[in-house]
Motif scaffolding. Sequence first.
Motif, short mmCIF file in Angstrom:
data_model
loop_
_atom_site.label_atom_id
_atom_site.label_comp_id
_atom_site.label_asym_id
_atom_site.label_seq_id
_atom_site.Cartn_x
_atom_site.Cartn_y
_atom_site.Cartn_z
N UNK A 28 -42.29 -14.99 59.53
CA UNK A 28 -41.63 -15.23 58.24
C UNK A 28 -40.40 -16.12 58.42
N UNK A 29 -39.57 -15.80 59.40
CA UNK A 29 -38.37 -16.59 59.66
C UNK A 29 -38.68 -18.02 60.06
N UNK A 30 -39.67 -18.19 60.93
CA UNK A 30 -40.06 -19.53 61.38
C UNK A 30 -40.62 -20.33 60.21
N UNK A 31 -41.45 -19.68 59.39
CA UNK A 31 -42.06 -20.37 58.25
C UNK A 31 -41.00 -20.84 57.25
N UNK A 32 -40.06 -19.98 56.93
CA UNK A 32 -38.98 -20.35 56.01
C UNK A 32 -38.16 -21.51 56.59
N UNK A 33 -37.88 -21.44 57.88
CA UNK A 33 -37.10 -22.48 58.54
C UNK A 33 -37.84 -23.82 58.52
N UNK A 34 -39.13 -23.81 58.87
CA UNK A 34 -39.91 -25.05 58.88
C UNK A 34 -40.03 -25.66 57.48
N UNK A 35 -40.25 -24.80 56.49
CA UNK A 35 -40.34 -25.30 55.11
C UNK A 35 -39.00 -25.89 54.66
N UNK A 36 -37.92 -25.23 55.01
CA UNK A 36 -36.59 -25.74 54.67
C UNK A 36 -36.31 -27.08 55.33
N UNK A 37 -36.67 -27.20 56.60
CA UNK A 37 -36.46 -28.46 57.32
C UNK A 37 -37.30 -29.57 56.69
N UNK A 38 -38.53 -29.25 56.32
CA UNK A 38 -39.40 -30.24 55.68
C UNK A 38 -38.80 -30.73 54.37
N UNK A 39 -38.33 -29.79 53.53
CA UNK A 39 -37.70 -30.18 52.26
C UNK A 39 -36.46 -31.03 52.52
N UNK A 40 -35.66 -30.61 53.49
CA UNK A 40 -34.42 -31.34 53.79
C UNK A 40 -34.73 -32.77 54.22
N UNK A 41 -35.69 -32.95 55.10
CA UNK A 41 -36.06 -34.31 55.56
C UNK A 41 -36.58 -35.14 54.39
N UNK A 42 -37.40 -34.53 53.56
CA UNK A 42 -37.94 -35.20 52.38
C UNK A 42 -36.79 -35.66 51.47
#
Length: 190
Positions: A28-42
């Motif tokens: 759960x923590x890794x998934x939230x982190x990866x999704x957040x990083x993806x949004x941030x880069x976008x």
Amino acid sequence: MIERLSNRIAIHLCHSNGKIEDTEIVKYGVEITLRGITKFIFLLFIGIYLNILPILILTTLSFSILRIFSGGFHFSSYVKCLLFSVTTLLFLSYCAILLGNFYTKDKEILHNIIILTTTISLILLLFFGPKINKDRPYQNKSKVFLIVSMVIILSGSIFCFLLHNSVVVIAIQLGILFQSLTLIRVKHIQ
């Protein structure tokens, strides 16, 4: 894709540390982190391309910091969430630029905007309360999340009263207001 990658990372981390029972929490923590990083880069690339990066970052930060503690509406898919949040944050950033440039000289109107957005945000938070994802660790601490969310809203508003840049003030307030609006529970109409 992100879910599978998160699962692989979580399994690897938990197996290497001998804590297999924590795999779901780590995933759960890794998934939230990866999704957040993806949004941030976008958002980073779009902000640079459209030449609105500083205001987009402020709007996004004020939205995101409050969202961590207040929760809010979630789409059924990550792609819908990504598209809606990026589009809305871009729209709010442009609104901040337009309104901020329009109200540059009139501090009274700017202060009224702060008071209005703060009041609406606090009412929404108190009425609908924190809406924490059921899969999130510590989701049963709603009073703590409520108090922290109120402090974030009030601190952001006090900070805005001290600022002299109307575009920055409106960007912060719109981010907070948008996040507060995601707390509204909408019943499905069939």
